[in-house]
Motif scaffolding. Structure first.
Motif, PDB file in Angstrom:
ATOM      1  N   SER A 515      44.773  41.874  51.363  1.00 49.55           N
ATOM      2  CA  SER A 515      43.476  41.819  52.041  1.00 49.55           C
ATOM      3  C   SER A 515      42.615  43.051  51.779  1.00 49.55           C
ATOM      4  N   SER A 516      43.102  43.961  50.948  1.00 50.65           N
ATOM      5  CA  SER A 516      42.324  45.172  50.654  1.00 50.65           C
ATOM      6  C   SER A 516      41.351  44.985  49.499  1.00 50.65           C
ATOM      7  N   PHE A 517      41.485  43.894  48.744  1.00 55.18           N
ATOM      8  CA  PHE A 517      40.648  43.652  47.577  1.00 55.18           C
ATOM      9  C   PHE A 517      40.354  42.155  47.475  1.00 55.18           C
ATOM     10  N   PRO A 518      39.180  41.782  46.959  1.00 56.19           N
ATOM     11  CA  PRO A 518      38.904  40.354  46.767  1.00 56.19           C
ATOM     12  C   PRO A 518      39.762  39.768  45.654  1.00 56.19           C
ATOM     13  N   LEU A 519      39.950  38.473  45.698  1.00 55.57           N
ATOM     14  CA  LEU A 519      40.654  37.780  44.622  1.00 55.57           C
ATOM     15  C   LEU A 519      39.819  37.854  43.348  1.00 55.57           C
ATOM     16  N   LEU A 520      40.459  38.199  42.239  1.00 56.18           N
ATOM     17  CA  LEU A 520      39.833  38.170  40.916  1.00 56.18           C
ATOM     18  C   LEU A 520      38.365  38.577  40.972  1.00 56.18           C
ATOM     19  N   ARG A 521      38.159  39.869  41.125  1.00 51.65           N
ATOM     20  CA  ARG A 521      36.810  40.387  41.324  1.00 51.65           C
ATOM     21  C   ARG A 521      35.830  39.906  40.255  1.00 51.65           C
ATOM     22  N   CYS A 522      36.284  39.756  39.031  1.00 53.77           N
ATOM     23  CA  CYS A 522      35.373  39.474  37.921  1.00 53.77           C
ATOM     24  C   CYS A 522      35.573  38.106  37.281  1.00 53.77           C
ATOM     25  N   PHE A 523      36.784  37.586  37.280  1.00 55.05           N
ATOM     26  CA  PHE A 523      37.095  36.391  36.494  1.00 55.05           C
ATOM     27  C   PHE A 523      36.594  35.132  37.183  1.00 55.05           C
ATOM     28  N   ASP A 524      35.959  34.243  36.409  1.00 58.93           N
ATOM     29  CA  ASP A 524      35.419  32.981  36.904  1.00 58.93           C
ATOM     30  C   ASP A 524      36.255  31.843  36.324  1.00 58.93           C
ATOM     31  N   MET A 525      37.007  31.161  37.168  1.00 55.86           N
ATOM     32  CA  MET A 525      37.926  30.129  36.706  1.00 55.86           C
ATOM     33  C   MET A 525      37.217  28.935  36.085  1.00 55.86           C
ATOM     34  N   TYR A 526      36.029  28.619  36.551  1.00 53.27           N
ATOM     35  CA  TYR A 526      35.300  27.482  35.984  1.00 53.27           C
ATOM     36  C   TYR A 526      34.690  27.854  34.638  1.00 53.27           C
ATOM     37  N   GLU A 527      34.042  28.999  34.555  1.00 48.56           N
ATOM     38  CA  GLU A 527      33.404  29.422  33.307  1.00 48.56           C
ATOM     39  C   GLU A 527      34.436  29.823  32.252  1.00 48.56           C
ATOM     40  N   GLY A 528      35.636  30.212  32.698  1.00 47.18           N
ATOM     41  CA  GLY A 528      36.678  30.629  31.765  1.00 47.18           C
ATOM     42  C   GLY A 528      36.536  32.055  31.297  1.00 47.18           C
ATOM     43  N   SER A 529      35.597  32.801  31.857  1.00 50.41           N
ATOM     44  CA  SER A 529      35.353  34.180  31.444  1.00 50.41           C
ATOM     45  C   SER A 529      34.928  34.988  32.664  1.00 50.41           C
ATOM     46  N   SER A 530      34.661  36.266  32.461  1.00 49.77           N
ATOM     47  CA  SER A 530      34.371  37.163  33.576  1.00 49.77           C
ATOM     48  C   SER A 530      32.880  37.437  33.710  1.00 49.77           C
ATOM     49  N   TRP A 531      32.506  37.892  34.890  1.00 52.14           N
ATOM     50  CA  TRP A 531      31.162  38.411  35.147  1.00 52.14           C
ATOM     51  C   TRP A 531      31.267  39.904  35.425  1.00 52.14           C
ATOM     52  N   ALA A 532      30.205  40.639  35.103  1.00 54.53           N
ATOM     53  CA  ALA A 532      30.293  42.093  35.169  1.00 54.53           C
ATOM     54  C   ALA A 532      29.202  42.750  36.000  1.00 54.53           C
ATOM     55  N   ALA A 533      28.208  42.024  36.463  1.00 55.69           N
ATOM     56  CA  ALA A 533      26.966  42.635  36.953  1.00 55.69           C
ATOM     57  C   ALA A 533      27.067  43.282  38.321  1.00 55.69           C
ATOM     58  N   GLY A 534      28.103  42.992  39.079  1.00 58.21           N
ATOM     59  CA  GLY A 534      28.273  43.636  40.367  1.00 58.21           C
ATOM     60  C   GLY A 534      27.194  43.261  41.370  1.00 58.21           C
ATOM     61  N   LEU A 535      26.866  44.214  42.232  1.00 58.70           N
ATOM     62  CA  LEU A 535      25.961  43.963  43.353  1.00 58.70           C
ATOM     63  C   LEU A 535      24.508  44.225  42.978  1.00 58.70           C
ATOM     64  N   PHE A 536      24.095  43.696  41.853  1.00 54.44           N
ATOM     65  CA  PHE A 536      22.714  43.784  41.398  1.00 54.44           C
ATOM     66  C   PHE A 536      22.170  42.369  41.261  1.00 54.44           C
TER      67      PHE A 536
END
Length: 717
Positions: A515-536
Motif C-alpha cells: 500500500s506504499s506505492f501504486p500498482l505499476l506506476r507506468c505500465f499500461d496493460m491495454y496499450e502494452g507499453s508505459s507512460w512517462a508524463a507524470g503529474l503534468f
C-alpha cells in the motif's frame, strides 16, 4: 479488405500462427427487437465479473519510513485535488501518477482522456464525447478534437471515484446522480443515469436525420458521420434543435453512444446494448520459459457479451477471438481498431532468451579486445562522488555504466577491473541509499512514491522527478546496477535490499498489498507499453519518449528479481518486458512489425516515432529536433535487452534509407555511435570499424560496452 482477411495477413506478416478461425465476414446481426417503454429496467447482476487480481507477490510491504527514517519524508507541494478525485479513494490506496486517465485528476481536470477509439472529457456539468479525426503532417499525426456529443448534466459536480487496470469510473452528483465508466477499448461511450433525468444532448455539428426504426436513435450529422444512441429503458430521442436532441420522458439507466458506419453496423452494436463494460483485470501466467499468457477479464454490467476494440498489437495475437466484422473498424492515431465480442481476451507473448550476457558468446579475439577496453574504461570512473551528476537520471546512467563495465570485466576474466568498477558503483550508490548525497531521495507522503528532495517543491527539478515524470527511466538504471551488484557481490545487496527494493517498488509494484506505492506506476496493460508524463496535464494526454529506457527499466527489474531469488516476480516482469518490446516495435518503429499504421505524409521519409502520446505521434524529442536524437533515444542504453528492440531485418531495411545518413550527419560523436551501434545486428565488422575512432561516448555508455554489444548481438532476428 474484410477483417478476417486482414487478421490472416497480419499473422502471416508477423510470422506467428493466425489465432483467428478461418472464416469469412460475419453475417449481418439481426436488428434488436423494437421496443419503447418509459419504465425503468432493473439493473441485472453482471455476468462477467472479476475481483482484483494481483500479478505477483509483493517485493516487500515494509513501510518506506521504517527503511529510510522519518527525516526522509515529505509531502509534495503538488497536492491531490479532492475536488476532482474522491478523498475516500485516495485514502484507501495509492493514486496513480502516470495512468492513461491522469488528466481527470490534474489542474482543472478539463483535458481529454483517450479510451480508444473515443476521446472523452468529463466536465463538471457535462460529459463530452469525440471520435477524433486524423491530421497527418510530415512531423506529426494528431487526433483532432471536436465536441461530437455533449451530455448535459446541469448543476452537477464530478469526481474520479474508482479505477482498475483497464478503467476509471467518474461519478456525478448534484441535481442528478450519474456514473461514467471509462473503459479502454469500449465500443460504446456510456453514461449511467442513477436517477431520472430529462436527457439533453448537443453536438458541434448539424443534425441532418434522426431514425428510430431500429428501436434506438440513429443520428446522421452534417460531417457524414452517424451515431447510435441507446437508452437502457428504451427511450427514443427526438431532435429539439439544429444541433440538439432530447428525450420526451425521463431517462434512467445506461445511455450509450457509438459511431456506426451503417445500419448493419448499428444492428451489430445493438446486439450488445445490454452488456456494459465497467472495468477489468489482467493476469499473466508464465508456466515455462517460452511464453507468457496474458488474460483480460472484462467486468460487465448487464447481460450478454460486450463489444470492445482491439488495437493492432492485440489483433495479431488474440487467441480464440470473436471478431465482430459487421461493425467495421475505428480509426485511431495508432491504426485501425477492430471490434471483439466477449468477456475475456487471451494472448501469448513468446519470450526470447535473455539474461546478464549477450545473445551470442564472445570469441577469444573479442575477449582479448574487451580486456584492453575495460582496463581503460575503469580508469575513467571517478572516485570522488562530488564529480557525479546530482540528479537521479544522469546519476543513474553513470551508475549503470560502471555496473556494465564491472559485468563485462567479469565475463572476460579481468578481476582487477571488475573489482575496481564494482567498488566504484557501490561507493557511488551508497549515499543515494542512505540519503547522504546532496539531493537525497525521500518518500512523498502525498502521492506515495520515492522522489528527489529537489523535486518535492520544484515541478521542473530533475526532469520533473517530483511530479513522477520518467520514474521508470530514472530508477531503471539504479535497479539494473543493483542487479549487477547482486550478481557480483550478493552480500552487499543483502545488507541493503530493503532500501533498493523501495526503488523497484516505486515503478514496478505488482501487488496491491504493498500500500506504499501504486500498482505499476507506468505500465499500461491495454496499450502494452508505459507512460512517462507524470503529474503534468497535456491536451494530447499521456506520452512516452524513450521505449528503450522503458525496456531497460523492466530488464533491470527482471534481473534484480532473478538474482534476489524472487522468481514469481521475475516471470511476470519477463512477460511484461516482452509485451513492452513488441508494442514499441509496433507503434514506434515504422515498417518493423507494422507498416500501415500511419499516414504516408508522415511515414514516407522516416522510420521512427520520437514521442508517442495518447492521441498523437511526434517526430521530435523533448530535448531537441536533431534526427540523431529522435532515433537515438529509442536505442539507448545498449544492454543484452536491446536485442528485444533492435532486429536485423528492420535495421537492414532502414539503414541505407535513413539510419546511415542520420549517423553520418550527427553533430556529436556520442550520438553518432548510438546510431552506428544498431548496424551491429547486420554487419559486426563494419560496425566495429565505424565505432573504432569514437572517443566521446554517451554518459551511460563506454567503449567496452559498445564493443560488447556488437560482439554479442545476434543477426538471426
Amino acid at each position: 479488405m474484410p477483417l478476417s482477411e486482414r487478421i490472416r495477413k497480419l499473422a502471416e506478416k508477423f510470422n506467428v500462427p493466425d489465432n483467428r478461425p478461418a472464416q469469412g465476414p460475419s453475417s449481418p446481426v439481426p436488428a434488436a427487437e423494437t421496443t419503447s417503454t418509459s419504465s425503468t429496467k432493473a439493473a441485472e447482476p453482471p455476468v462477467c465479473t472479476n475481483s482484483a487480481n494481483d500479478l505477483a507477490p509483493p517485493w516487500s510491504t515494509i513501510n518506506p519510513l521504517n527503511v529510510m527514517g522519518s527525516n526522509r519524508a515529505g509531502a509534495n507541494s503538488y497536492k491531490i485535488n479532492y475536488e476532482l478525485l474522491s478523498e475516500a479513494l485516495a485514502q484507501a490506496r495509492p493514486i496513480p501518477t502516470n495512468a492513461w486517465w491522469q488528466n481527470l485528476a490534474l489542474e482543472n481536470g478539463d483535458q481529454p482522456v483517450v479510451t480508444a477509439p473515443y476521446m472523452i472529457k468529463c466536465l463538471h456539468d457535462s460529459m463530452v464525447i469525440c471520435m477524433p479525426t486524423v491530421l497527418g503532417e510530415s512531423k506529426f499525426v494528431a487526433s483532432v478534437w471536436h465536441d461530437d456529443w455533449k451530455v448535459h448534466l446541469p448543476g452537477c459536480h464530478r469526481q474520479v471515484v474508482d479505477y482498475d487496470e483497464l478503467s476509471v469510473t467518474v461519478g456525478y452528483s448534484g441535481p442528478t446522480q450519474a456514473t461514467v465508466p471509462l473503459v479502454k477499448g469500449a465500443a460504446f461511450a456510456t453514461i449511467i443515469m442513477e436517477s431520472p433525468l430529462e436527457l439533453k444532448l448537443s453536438t458541434v455539428h448539424a443534425i441532418t436525420n434522426v431514425d428510430v426504426s431500429l428501436g434506438a436513435t440513429l443520428v446522421r450529422l452534417n460531417n457524414d458521420m452517424s451515431w447510435l444512441i441507446v437508452c437502457e429503458n428504451g427511450e427514443l430521442l427526438q431532435q429539439s434543435g439544429t444541433s440538439e436532441l432530447s428525450s420526451i420522458r425521463n431517462v434512467q439507466g445506461a445511455v450509450r453512444l457509438a459511431l456506426v458506419a451503417n445500419q448493419r453496423a448499428a444492428s451489430a452494436m445493438l446486439s450488445a446494448k445490454e452488456a456494459v463494460p465497467m472495468g477489468g483485470s489482467v493476469s499473466i501466467n508464465v508456466e515455462n520459459e517460452d511464453a507468457a499468457e496474458f488474460t483480460i477479464n472484462w467486468k460487465v454490467r448487464g447481460s450478454g457479451d460486450p463489444l470492445l476494440c482491439a488495437l493492432p498489437h492485440h489483433q495479431r495475437s488474440l487467441l480464440d477471438a470473436s471478431w465482430e466484422d459487421a461493425v467495421g473498424g475505428f480509426w485511431t492515431y495508432k491504426g485501425q481498431m477492430q471490434v471483439v465480442r466477449g468477456c475475456q481476451w487471451r494472448w501469448r507473448e513468446y519470450i526470447e532468451p535473455l539474461g546478464f550476457a549477450g545473445s551470442t558468446p564472445l570469441t577469444s579475439e573479442h575477449k582479448e579486445k574487451l580486456q584492453e577496453l575495460v582496463s581503460m574504461d575503469v580508469q575513467s570512473l571517478p572516485q570522488d562522488t562530488a564529480n557525479l551528476p546530482p540528479d537521479p537520471y544522469f546519476f543513474g546512467k553513470a551508475l549503470a555504466r560502471a555496473a556494465r563495465i564491472a559485468l563485462i570485466a567479469d565475463e572476460v576474466g579481468d578481476g582487477y577491473s571488475r573489482d575496481l568498477a564494482l567498488g566504484r558503483a557501490i561507493e557511488w550508490f551508497t549515499p543515494w541509499i542512505d540519503g547522504t548525497n546532496p539531493n537525497p531521495l525521500v518518500y512523498d507522503t502525498e502521492w506515495r512514491g520515492i522522489v528527489s528532495k529537489a523535486g518535492l517543491n520544484d515541478p521542473y527539478a530533475d526532469f520533473g522527478q517530483g511530479r513522477y515524470n520518467d520514474h521508470h527511466f530514472h530508477y531503471g538504471y539504479f535497479i539494473y546496477a543493483a542487479a549487477v551488484i547482486a550478481k557480483l557481490n550478493p552480500q552487499w545487496i543483502a545488507e541493503h535490499q530493503d532500501s533498493i527494493d523501495l526503488l523497484v517498488r516505486d515503478y514496478c509494484n505488482l501487488n496491491s498489498s504493498d500500500s506504499s506505492f501504486p500498482l505499476l506506476r507506468c505500465f499500461d496493460m491495454y496499450e502494452g507499453s508505459s507512460w512517462a508524463a507524470g503529474l503534468f496535464p497535456f491536451a494530447d494526454s499521456r506520452n512516452q519518449e524513450s521505449t528503450s529506457e522503458a525496456i531497460n527499466a523492466y530488464y533491470g527489474a527482471y534481473l534484480y528479481a532473478q538474482v534476489t531469488n524472487r522468481l514469481d516476480i521475475a516471470r511476470v516482469i519477463r512477460g511484461m518486458l516482452q509485451l513492452e518490446a513488441r508494442a514499441a516495435r509496433t507503434y514506434w518503429h515504422l515498417d518493423d512489425l507494422a507498416s500501415d499504421l500511419y499516414p504516408d505524409v508522415y511515414a514516407c521519409d522516416k522510420a521512427i516515432v520520437g514521442i508517442l502520446w495518447s492521441s498523437k505521434i511526434d517526430y521530435a524529442t523533448f530535448f531537441g529536433a536533431n534526427p540523431e536524437f529522435i532515433y537515438g533515444i529509442q536505442f539507448l542504453p545498449y544492454t543484452p535487452a536491446s536485442s528485444l528492440l533492435i532486429k536485423s531485418r528492420w535495421i537492414d531495411k532502414i539503414w541505407p534509407r535513413y539510419l546511415q545518413a542520420v549517423a553520418d550527419e550527427s553533430q556529436t560523436e556520442s550520438w553518432r555511435e548510438i546510431i552506428d551501434l544498431t548496424y551491429g545486428v547486420v554487419d559486426k565488422n563494419k560496425t566495429l570499424e565505424r565505432i573504432s575512432n569514437i572517443t566521446n561516448h554517451d554518459d551511460g555508455n563506454s567503449a567496452s560496452n559498445s564493443y560488447y554489444w556488437v560482439a554479442t548481438c545476434s543477426s538471426l532476428q
